[in-house]
Design a protein around this motif. Structure first.
Motif, PDB file in Angstrom:
ATOM      1  N   THR A   1       0.831  -1.214   0.000  1.00 29.17           N
ATOM      2  CA  THR A   1       0.000   0.000   0.000  1.00 29.17           C
ATOM      3  C   THR A   1       0.864   1.263   0.000  1.00 29.17           C
ATOM      4  O   THR A   1       0.552   2.233  -0.711  1.00 29.17           O
ATOM      5  CB  THR A   1      -0.930   0.019   1.228  1.00 29.17           C
ATOM      6  OG1 THR A   1      -0.158  -0.146   2.417  1.00 29.17           O
ATOM      7  CG2 THR A   1      -1.967  -1.080   1.160  1.00 29.17           C
ATOM      8  N   GLU A   2       1.987   1.219   0.782  1.00 35.35           N
ATOM      9  CA  GLU A   2       2.880   2.382   0.790  1.00 35.35           C
ATOM     10  C   GLU A   2       3.532   2.581  -0.574  1.00 35.35           C
ATOM     11  O   GLU A   2       3.712   3.716  -1.040  1.00 35.35           O
ATOM     12  CB  GLU A   2       3.959   2.236   1.868  1.00 35.35           C
ATOM     13  CG  GLU A   2       3.453   2.435   3.290  1.00 35.35           C
ATOM     14  CD  GLU A   2       2.990   1.123   3.932  1.00 35.35           C
ATOM     15  OE1 GLU A   2       3.160   0.060   3.309  1.00 35.35           O
ATOM     16  OE2 GLU A   2       2.454   1.174   5.035  1.00 35.35           O
ATOM     17  N   LEU A   3       3.908   1.478  -1.230  1.00 33.41           N
ATOM     18  CA  LEU A   3       4.501   1.580  -2.567  1.00 33.41           C
ATOM     19  C   LEU A   3       3.507   2.159  -3.574  1.00 33.41           C
ATOM     20  O   LEU A   3       3.886   2.952  -4.449  1.00 33.41           O
ATOM     21  CB  LEU A   3       4.996   0.205  -3.050  1.00 33.41           C
ATOM     22  CG  LEU A   3       6.264  -0.315  -2.372  1.00 33.41           C
ATOM     23  CD1 LEU A   3       6.589  -1.725  -2.858  1.00 33.41           C
ATOM     24  CD2 LEU A   3       7.444   0.597  -2.653  1.00 33.41           C
ATOM     25  N   MET A   4       2.248   1.782  -3.482  1.00 36.54           N
ATOM     26  CA  MET A   4       1.223   2.320  -4.391  1.00 36.54           C
ATOM     27  C   MET A   4       1.046   3.814  -4.170  1.00 36.54           C
ATOM     28  O   MET A   4       0.897   4.580  -5.132  1.00 36.54           O
ATOM     29  CB  MET A   4      -0.120   1.612  -4.174  1.00 36.54           C
ATOM     30  CG  MET A   4      -0.116   0.199  -4.684  1.00 36.54           C
ATOM     31  SD  MET A   4       0.065   0.194  -6.450  1.00 36.54           S
ATOM     32  CE  MET A   4      -1.598   0.017  -6.938  1.00 36.54           C
ATOM     33  N   VAL A   5       1.092   4.239  -2.927  1.00 38.29           N
ATOM     34  CA  VAL A   5       0.952   5.659  -2.618  1.00 38.29           C
ATOM     35  C   VAL A   5       2.135   6.431  -3.191  1.00 38.29           C
ATOM     36  O   VAL A   5       1.964   7.501  -3.813  1.00 38.29           O
ATOM     37  CB  VAL A   5       0.822   5.877  -1.090  1.00 38.29           C
ATOM     38  CG1 VAL A   5       0.923   7.352  -0.731  1.00 38.29           C
ATOM     39  CG2 VAL A   5      -0.462   5.290  -0.574  1.00 38.29           C
ATOM     40  N   ILE A   6       3.360   5.910  -3.044  1.00 44.89           N
ATOM     41  CA  ILE A   6       4.562   6.580  -3.578  1.00 44.89           C
ATOM     42  C   ILE A   6       4.492   6.654  -5.093  1.00 44.89           C
ATOM     43  O   ILE A   6       4.808   7.690  -5.704  1.00 44.89           O
ATOM     44  CB  ILE A   6       5.837   5.853  -3.105  1.00 44.89           C
ATOM     45  CG1 ILE A   6       5.997   6.025  -1.592  1.00 44.89           C
ATOM     46  CG2 ILE A   6       7.075   6.374  -3.822  1.00 44.89           C
ATOM     47  CD1 ILE A   6       7.099   5.192  -0.985  1.00 44.89           C
ATOM     48  N   ALA A   7       4.075   5.561  -5.759  1.00 50.08           N
ATOM     49  CA  ALA A   7       3.969   5.555  -7.227  1.00 50.08           C
ATOM     50  C   ALA A   7       2.929   6.574  -7.697  1.00 50.08           C
ATOM     51  O   ALA A   7       3.163   7.294  -8.684  1.00 50.08           O
ATOM     52  CB  ALA A   7       3.611   4.150  -7.717  1.00 50.08           C
ATOM     53  N   CYS A   8       1.796   6.662  -7.052  1.00 43.38           N
ATOM     54  CA  CYS A   8       0.766   7.631  -7.442  1.00 43.38           C
ATOM     55  C   CYS A   8       1.257   9.062  -7.268  1.00 43.38           C
ATOM     56  O   CYS A   8       1.039   9.910  -8.140  1.00 43.38           O
ATOM     57  CB  CYS A   8      -0.499   7.413  -6.611  1.00 43.38           C
ATOM     58  SG  CYS A   8      -1.350   5.893  -7.018  1.00 43.38           S
ATOM     59  N   VAL A   9       1.946   9.339  -6.153  1.00 45.46           N
ATOM     60  CA  VAL A   9       2.467  10.687  -5.916  1.00 45.46           C
ATOM     61  C   VAL A   9       3.516  11.023  -6.970  1.00 45.46           C
ATOM     62  O   VAL A   9       3.548  12.143  -7.500  1.00 45.46           O
ATOM     63  CB  VAL A   9       3.041  10.817  -4.489  1.00 45.46           C
ATOM     64  CG1 VAL A   9       3.809  12.117  -4.308  1.00 45.46           C
ATOM     65  CG2 VAL A   9       1.937  10.703  -3.461  1.00 45.46           C
ATOM     66  N   ALA A  10       4.385  10.036  -7.335  1.00 45.09           N
ATOM     67  CA  ALA A  10       5.428  10.274  -8.343  1.00 45.09           C
ATOM     68  C   ALA A  10       4.799  10.569  -9.697  1.00 45.09           C
ATOM     69  O   ALA A  10       5.248  11.470 -10.421  1.00 45.09           O
ATOM     70  CB  ALA A  10       6.356   9.064  -8.436  1.00 45.09           C
ATOM     71  N   ILE A  11       3.751   9.848 -10.078  1.00 44.96           N
ATOM     72  CA  ILE A  11       3.107  10.089 -11.377  1.00 44.96           C
ATOM     73  C   ILE A  11       2.452  11.475 -11.384  1.00 44.96           C
ATOM     74  O   ILE A  11       2.521  12.203 -12.375  1.00 44.96           O
ATOM     75  CB  ILE A  11       2.064   8.987 -11.678  1.00 44.96           C
ATOM     76  CG1 ILE A  11       2.790   7.679 -11.976  1.00 44.96           C
ATOM     77  CG2 ILE A  11       1.186   9.371 -12.849  1.00 44.96           C
ATOM     78  CD1 ILE A  11       1.858   6.492 -12.131  1.00 44.96           C
ATOM     79  N   ILE A  12       1.842  11.833 -10.281  1.00 43.25           N
ATOM     80  CA  ILE A  12       1.172  13.129 -10.228  1.00 43.25           C
ATOM     81  C   ILE A  12       2.199  14.262 -10.212  1.00 43.25           C
ATOM     82  O   ILE A  12       2.043  15.260 -10.931  1.00 43.25           O
ATOM     83  CB  ILE A  12       0.247  13.219  -8.994  1.00 43.25           C
ATOM     84  CG1 ILE A  12      -0.894  12.220  -9.137  1.00 43.25           C
ATOM     85  CG2 ILE A  12      -0.275  14.630  -8.788  1.00 43.25           C
ATOM     86  CD1 ILE A  12      -1.754  12.078  -7.916  1.00 43.25           C
ATOM     87  N   VAL A  13       3.279  14.143  -9.423  1.00 38.97           N
ATOM     88  CA  VAL A  13       4.240  15.240  -9.279  1.00 38.97           C
ATOM     89  C   VAL A  13       5.136  15.328 -10.510  1.00 38.97           C
ATOM     90  O   VAL A  13       5.320  16.415 -11.058  1.00 38.97           O
ATOM     91  CB  VAL A  13       5.092  15.053  -8.006  1.00 38.97           C
ATOM     92  CG1 VAL A  13       6.228  16.060  -7.946  1.00 38.97           C
ATOM     93  CG2 VAL A  13       4.232  15.151  -6.770  1.00 38.97           C
TER      94      VAL A  13
END
Length: 150
Positions: free
Chosen positions: A7-19
């Motif tokens: 779940t933490e990895l999914m959150v980091i990936a989503c933030v990276a795609i957005i930023v």
């Protein structure tokens, strides 16, 4: 230590795609991979350098031990050691009281042991050992021993 779940990895990936954005994300991941590779290489080089220094220090210690052993062998003096042990034995014997028989008593005992009790019946002559066992007229005459016999 770092418990990172899915779940933490999914959150980091989503933030990276957005930023960063989907267009620059592959370039950023490649740069991140290269940076991690450089850090691993540097840590590996540091570890190898440290191990080499440790190995060299061990060799220097071994060389020092070997040098000491060689110096000990170079200082080895068998003749001096032999003289020293003989002197120590002589000193020990000198300090102990004399418990052996006097030399004259020892020679008489040795002659008596060599001479047989009775000569053989068939022999006309006495063996040299029996003749030596009898009291001699000449005091300078030495008794005949077995190692002198032919």
């Amino acid at each position: 230590m770092f418990d990172i779940g899915w779940t933490e990895l999914m959150v980091i990936a989503c933030v990276a795609i957005i930023v960063v954005g989907p267009k620059d994300l592959p370039r950023m991941l490649r740069t991140l991979g290269q940076t991690i590779g450089k850090a691993r290489r540097m840590s590996r080089e540091f570890q190898l350098t440290f191990n080499d220094a440790l190995r060299e220090a061990e060799q220097q210690a071994d060389i020092a031990d070997m040098k000491k052993q060689v110096e000990d062998v170079a200082n080895f003096n068998p003749l001096g050691d032999l003289k020293k042990s003989i002197e120590e034995d002589a000193a020990q014997k000198a300090s102990k009281p004399m418990t052996t028989k006097p030399p004259s008593a020892q020679s008489e005992t040795a002659v008596e042991e060599i001479a047989p009790a009775e000569p053989a019946k068939g022999d006309a002559e006495q063996p040299e050992a029996v003749a030596a066992a009898e009291p001699a007229d000449n005091p300078d005459r030495k008794p005949v021993t077995e190692d002198v016999k032919a």
